[in-house]
Every structure is written in structure tokens, then in C-alpha cells.
Design a protein around this motif. Structure first.
Motif, short mmCIF file in Angstrom:
data_model
loop_
_atom_site.label_atom_id
_atom_site.label_comp_id
_atom_site.label_asym_id
_atom_site.label_seq_id
_atom_site.Cartn_x
_atom_site.Cartn_y
_atom_site.Cartn_z
N HIS A 39 0.79 -1.22 0.00
CA HIS A 39 0.00 0.00 0.00
C HIS A 39 0.83 1.27 0.00
CE1 HIS A 39 -4.15 -1.60 0.33
NE2 HIS A 39 -3.49 -2.69 0.73
N ALA A 68 0.49 3.25 -3.28
CA ALA A 68 -0.72 3.98 -3.67
C ALA A 68 -0.40 5.45 -3.89
CB ALA A 68 -1.78 3.84 -2.58
N PHE A 99 -6.12 1.46 -2.80
CA PHE A 99 -6.29 1.31 -4.24
C PHE A 99 -7.80 1.21 -4.51
CE2 PHE A 99 -2.24 -0.91 -3.29
CZ PHE A 99 -1.38 -0.08 -4.01
N ALA A 150 0.45 -2.76 -10.89
CA ALA A 150 0.90 -1.46 -10.39
C ALA A 150 1.05 -0.44 -11.50
CB ALA A 150 2.22 -1.62 -9.65
N PHE A 152 -5.03 -1.50 -10.80
CA PHE A 152 -5.08 -0.58 -9.68
C PHE A 152 -4.89 0.85 -10.18
CE2 PHE A 152 -3.11 -4.15 -6.93
CZ PHE A 152 -4.35 -4.77 -6.83
N ASN A 157 -5.19 3.62 -8.80
CA ASN A 157 -4.65 4.57 -7.83
C ASN A 157 -3.21 4.26 -7.43
OD1 ASN A 157 -7.83 4.65 -7.13
ND2 ASN A 157 -6.84 6.63 -6.80
N THR A 158 -2.49 3.60 -8.30
CA THR A 158 -1.07 3.34 -8.06
C THR A 158 -0.25 4.56 -8.46
OG1 THR A 158 -1.38 1.00 -8.44
CG2 THR A 158 0.86 1.83 -8.60
#
Length: 684
Positions: A15, A18, A25, A370, A375, A377-378
Motif C-alpha cells: 500500500h 498507492a 487502491f 501497479a 489498480f 490509484n497506483t
């Protein structure tokens, strides 16, 4: 974690990548029953919610004591209580090691992919290795080192307790001095809160109330945010000795690399990793490996003022010994042998091979997820992409104290240690036990890189068989070094054609006591008034060449109290190669009791001792070979006797007594309470 909600180190590894401070995420992939968006999650074992479930199961796995029948008489609080995490407002001081462990352990984020900092490299996920992997991560090796266990070290604790019993009126002052290195985070935190306070053993034991934080930090030993927050100011000067180094503010941590990825650490724990020369400076080590202690008299009473103002002696001078040697890097033009403390004690090799690895396990750009495919919001790849490091300093921090490490290895559970590692998937990849790895690395360091013995040509004379011996110190400091009760001794055996020992000097029994030809302890073994001198010629089985320091207290008796070193009467430890009488701090590291006229080679910077042994003439004709061994004792019998007599029924003394009685050294390199550093055999 930084947000104040997460403290399991497993969580931060993923995390931290993020792109937001909530460390979340915005994707449902880890909650879905089936994953069809990419092939990578299935290949990595990310099967819907199973990722979190499996991590939780690993974290809950029990710590099983290696010797379930052993009970510590007075157990210290469990390591599980030694947690000081980063708060919602960011770090306000030191934090415990588990804050760092989530990324700097060989964790399997994807539970099926081989972790960074594990060896051998390149194990295919579908084909787990037939042999266990070696976890050479910073956290794993540090956690099984005596640096990481410095506060819990039972020998240290018994020594500290002895000192407080000898000088009870300044017991709090003694605790504060001892813990300024061994429990430095707790001691520094308390002093920051109240500059007039003294950090006592009661603080160290605290698990509840207002002192719980300083207790937890103290028990965490010389932890990550000790060394990695040290700044160069005053390092290498007397102002920094005895643990008086300076540290940066809690938001800065330092490492050796110039090109540093800062985002994951800043985002998750509010700390910024930076480059610093201090982390590779031997003077950093010297701040706790030059120790000055007051000289006290057990017949007198002391106050805080008289304790602080007492004349000082040196409990150890390891850094200064290195400084005055050919290994020093502090000279204008370092020679080809120059090596730092870190070069030897933090090797970048494993099984003889140089290491290259990323120094953390995070969700970086090597994970397809990633990159935003799953995701969204990476963080951008450039902010979380780690560089493989060739100059990888292992955090083994090896010395030669194998016996204490064996106590931790065999009785880790009863000693309060958490034996499992919650950061990797043991169901798929098996790892070498980190305590077994620590003892192995210590054994290799001691036996392969510390000393050398040469036996010259033997000559028959009317008075006996003359055997010339040369003992060479390969270390970058005196041998032994560190605390003054360590010793090394020569065992010299003359044998007949069948290997039967005809005559010997320096033999020891199963308890490590030096004995004569009929098995009786040498008269000097437990004496308070006499000791073995430094020999140029050995002629008797009652003589033994022991490389050691011995000191007398104010009453004129030999002592093992660090606070009673009034008169040093012997220091014939092997000097490092290049030591000079005109070198830095020579007066603090000069030999004592070694005559210059009869032992000129010892004083001339060769790092050697040259002596002659005369086997009595009645055996000379039968001697067919001579065997010489240099043996090291981290805990000589006379030292343990002092601890048990002075400490009496003190709880820490009783702990050490129980461990000494229970530890099984049979089959280890420390069998019979000694470890052989070097051997040589010469035939006639």
C-alpha cells in the motif's frame, strides 16, 4: 502506518505504492471471486480475496519454542509488545523495527513470487527450490544478530545487574549508562522527555502506562532508526564515544546510495530516505565501540554527582584499535589492506558470491497491476521503481560471540522472541532459520577470517624439543576485542606416531576451564591475585599463552566489573597489523605486560606473536607431530563465576545461570565452551 490505521508491516509493502495518503487502491480486484482482468494476478497467486486471507494466516502463525521444556526463571516481556509505530501526525521519534520490516524483509507480496533479498536467485514460481532459500534481507539478519538483541542479551543483563549490586546507591545511574548503547532508543526517548531523568531497568521492563513506549523501544535494541538516523557531527571524536552520537530529526533516515527512491517511504511512514556518508563511516560504529566507564570503589558510597565526576577507564577500544592499524581508511593515503568495519562485519557476499538485489519488497513497476491496468490509484512507475544494488551490505553484524547466539537460537521462545516471520509465505517457499543462519555466519567469520597459525622447524636440544610458533591476527583490531573478559588461548599438543598426546599446554575441559596434565584447573583460572603472564617461552603444562586483558580493582584484586578497572595489569591481545606506538590513540591501546626487549616482533606492527615451546626432553624422542590451536572464549569460566557470585539471586543473573546450564553446545562450533579460530599441525 502513517495514517494511524495500519500497523501490520505486510500491508505497507503493497500500500505504500498507492498515489494517496490513505494508502488505498480504488479497485475491487482483491475482493472478487474470480480475476479475469490480467493474467498476472492469477500467476502470482492473487486469487481474489485470498491474498489478504493468506497474509492474515501467516501473521497469526504461532511462535514455537525450540526447546519447549526450558523455562526462563524471569522472562522479559515478549517481542510482540515491542511495537512503537508511526502515528497519524508522522514520526515523532524512534520507531520499532517492524515499521521497517514490511518492506525491508524478504517478503512475498504476491505469495508465490520469489522475494527480493532471497537466495538463490531466479526460482520459478511453479518450481519451488529443493533447498530452503536464504533470507539475506536487512530486517531478517539484523533481527538474529546481537545488535538487534542487545537489550535482551542475557550476558549483558547479568553484567548490568552485577554492577548495580556492587554499587547499589548509583544503580539508576549505572542502568542509564549501560542502556545508552544497549537500549539506546528507549534511553534517548526518555531523556528527550525529561533531560534530568535516568533510564532504569524498570523503564526497560515497562509494557503499560506512560513508560510503555520507552520500554518497548529499549527492548528493540540497536534498531533500524538508531544507525540510520546518525549524522556525521562529532563522529570519531571523544565527544561521540560511549553512545554519544547525534541523530537527525525523525523524518530523515540515511543510507549509502546517491540515487534514492523516496516516495514509498514518505507516503507510508512519513520518512525521507537520504544519502549520507556517516552510515559507512567506521566512526559510526566507534561511537558505541569505544566505551569509557567511571572507576568506582565498592568500599565507598557514591552520589549521582560523584559517579559522573569519577575518573574514567576504557571498557573497550575496538574502533581505536582499528584506527591505529593498516586497515584504517582514515589516513591520507589508505593502503591496499584498508577496510572499514562495515566491510568485514556487513559482507556483501553470500556463499562466496557477491550479492545484487533490490533492497526492499514493494509493489513496484514489476507488477503489471501497479501500472494502472488493475489498480488505477497506483503511483507513477518512476516514483516506485527500485534499482538493484550491487553494493549490498548484509546486516549480519557478525562478531564471535557464538555461545550467546546459541542461547537465542535454542531458547528463542522462552527468551521472548517472535520466531516466525509474518512477512513471507512459508507455505510455498521455505527459508533457512534466521537464527541458524546467524550462528553459521558467526562461525565462518571466527574460523575463516580471524587468525592464522604457523609452526616452524622443530629442533632437538639437550633440554627438550624446541617448537617455534607464530600466531597472526587477521582482524582489523585487537584479537580478541570488545569487552575485556573475552579471551583466546593456545592449545599446544605434542603427539606420538599414533596421535596420542604426550605433552600439552593450554588444554581445557568440557566446561572450558584450562587444565594441567592431570586434569586439574590451572592455579590462575579462578584466582583474584595471579594470572598467566605473556610467555616468550612455554616449558610447562601449567603455563598457557592466553591473549586477554586483566585488571585490578581499587582493593588490588582481579575484577570483571566494568566500573572497577582501576589498574590494568595485562593486555597481550594480538595487535592488528600496522599498529604503531606513534599511531592515533596509541596510549589507549598499548600492550601491557609484554616486554619490548624479549618480544620486539609483537611491538613492530606485524600483527603477530612469536613464541617458542620446549617439550620436555623425556618426551622429545617420541614426538612425531605437534598440533597448535587458537581457541576463543566469549564467556570464560572465571567470568561466569563472578557473575553468579556477585549477581546472586538477582533475576537477570538467574536467567543467565539457567541458560548456561541448559544450552547444548555439543555438535556446535562452540563445543566445550570454546571456538577454534585457527589450527596448524607440523610433523617431524
Amino acid at each position: 502506518a502513517y495514517g494511524g490505521q495500519i500497523y501490520d508491516p505486510n500491508c505497507v509493502g503493497c500500500h505504500a505504492s498507492a498515489n494517496n495518503r490513505e494508502l488505498t487502491f480504488s479497485a475491487l480486484v482483491n475482493m472478487a471471486k474470480e480475476v479475469r482482468t490480467t493474467a498476472l494476478p492469477e500467476r502470482n497467486g492473487l486469487m481474489g480475496g485470498s491474498q489478504h486471507a493468506r497474509l492474515s494466516a501467516v501473521a497469526r502463525s504461532p511462535s514455537v519454542a525450540k526447546t519447549a521444556s526450558f523455562k526462563m526463571p524471569h522472562p522479559l516481556p515478549a517481542q510482540s509488545s515491542d511495537k512503537v509505530i508511526v502515528g497519524a501526525q508522522g514520526p515523532h521519534g524512534f520507531v520499532s523495527n517492524d515499521v521497517c520490516a514490511g518492506c525491508h524483509d524478504a517478503s512475498n507480496l504476491a505469495l508465490g513470487v520469489q522475494a527480493n533479498m532471497s537466495f538463490p536467485y531466479g526460482v520459478a514460481p511453479a518450481q519451488p527450490p529443493k533447498v530452503p532459500l536464504t533470507n539475506f534481507s536487512m530486517w531478517s539478519e539484523w533481527s538474529a544478530s546481537l545488535m538487534g538483541l542487545s537489550g535482551r542479551d542475557p550476558v549483558f543483563q547479568a553484567q548490568r545487574e552485577s554492577e548495580t549490586r556492587l554499587y547499589p546507591e548509583v544503580a539508576n545511574e549505572i542502568d542509564n549508562t549501560c542502556y545508552s548503547c544497549h537500549a539506546v532508543m528507549g534511553q534517548r526517548t526518555l531523556i528527550a522527555q525529561d533531560p534530568k531523568a535516568l533510564y532504569t531497568h524498570a523503564h526497560f521492563l515497562s509494557t503499560q502506562g506512560r513508560h510503555a513506549e520507552v520500554g518497548a523501544l529499549g527492548r528493540d535494541g540497536v534498531s533500524c532508526t538508531v544507525c540510520h538516523r546518525i549524522v556525521p557531527d562529532n563522529l570519531g571524536t571523544p565527544a561521540s564515544f560511549t553512545g554519544k552520537f547525534k541523530v537527525a530529526d525523525p523524518t530523515s533516515v540515511f543510507g549509502p546510495y546517491l540515487d534514492v527512491v523516496t516516495y514509498p517511504m514518505q507516503n507510508s511512514v512519513g520518512m525521507t530516505p537520504k544519502h549520507s556518508t556517516a552510515i559507512q563511516d567506521p566512526a559510526l560504529c566507534g561511537s558505541c565501540h569505544v566505551v569509557q566507564t567511571p572507576i568506582l570503589d565498592a568500599r565507598k558510597k557514591y552520589t549521582r554527582q560523584s559517579y559522573d565526576g569519577a575518573k574514567k577507564s576504557h571498557e573497550q577500544t575496538t574502533y581505536l584499535e582499528w584506527l591505529n592499524s593498516q586497515f584504517s581508511t582514515k589516513v591520507t593515503a589508505p593502503g591496499p589492506s584498508a577496510q572499514t568495519c562495515q566491510n568485514c562485519h556487513m559482507s556483501n557476499h553470500l556463499h562466496g558470491k557477491p550479492l545484487t538485489s533490490k533492497i526492499a519488497n514493494i509493489e513496484d513497476n514489476t507488477y503489471v497491476d501497479a501500472q494502472g491496468q488493475v489498480f488505477p490509484n497506483t503511483a507513477p512507475a518512476k516514483l516506485i521503481t527500485l534499482t538493484p544494488r550491487q553494493q549490498f551490505g548484509r546486516h549480519t553484524l557478525v562478531g564471535a560471540n557464538l555461545i550467546t547466539l546459541e542461547m537465542f537460537r535454542q531458547f528463542g521462545g522462552p527468551m521472548g522472541l517472535t520466531l516466525t516471520d509474518p512477512n513471507y509465505d512459508t507455505s510455498r517457499f521455505k527459508f533457512v532459520d534466521r537464527f541458524a543462519l546467524s550462528t553459521r555466519e558467526t562461525t565462518e567469520q571466527t574460523q575463516e577470517r580471524s587468525a592464522k597459525i604457523d609452526i616452524g622447524t622443530m629442533v632437538n636440544t639437550p633440554s627438550g624439543l624446541m617448537v617455534p610458533i607464530v600466531v597472526s591476527n587477521l582482524a582489523g583490531h585487537k584479537l580478541p576485542s570488545g569487552v575485556g573478559f573475552r579471551r583466546a588461548f593456545l592449545t599446544i599438543e605434542a603427539m606420538d606416531s599414533s596421535g596420542q598426546v604426550l605433552w600439552a599446554s593450554g588444554r581445557s575441559n568440557a566446561q572450558g576451564v584450562l587444565i594441567d596434565a592431570v586434569g586439574q584447573p590451572l592455579a590462575t583460572e579462578f584466582s583474584k591475585t595471579t594470572w598467566q603472564p605473556h610467555y616468550k617461552l612455554i616449558t610447562s603444562d601449567k603455563q598457557a599463552q592466553i591473549y586477554e586483558t586483566r585488571s585490578k580493582d581499587s582493593a588490588g584484586l582481579l575484577t570483571t566489573s566494568f566500573l572497577a578497572l582501576a589498574n590494568d595489569v595485562k593486555d597481550n591481545r594480538l595487535l592488528p597489523k600496522g599498529w604503531s606506538e606513534t599511531g592515533p590513540y596509541a596510549s589507549w591501546t598499548s600492550p601491557i605486560g609484554v616486554d619490548k626487549n624479549s618480544n620486539p616482533g609483537y611491538w613492530q606492527g606485524r600483527g603477530q606473536d612469536r613464541l617458542m615451546v620446549r617439550v620436555p626432553s623425556r618426551f622429545a624422542a617420541q614426538v612425531k607431530s605437534v598440533r597448535v590451536a587458537l581457541n576463543y572464549q566469549s564467556l570464560p569460566p572465571y567470568y561466569l563465576q563472578d557473575r553468579f557470585q556477585i549477581g546472586g539471586n538477582g533475576p537477570m543473573t538467574e536467567n543467565l545461570k539457567a541458560l548456561v546450564g541448559a544450552v547444548n553446545l555439543n555438535g556446535t562450533a562452540a563445543e566445550s565452551w570454546k571456538i577454534t579460530m585457527a589450527t596448524a599441525t607440523q610433523s617431524r
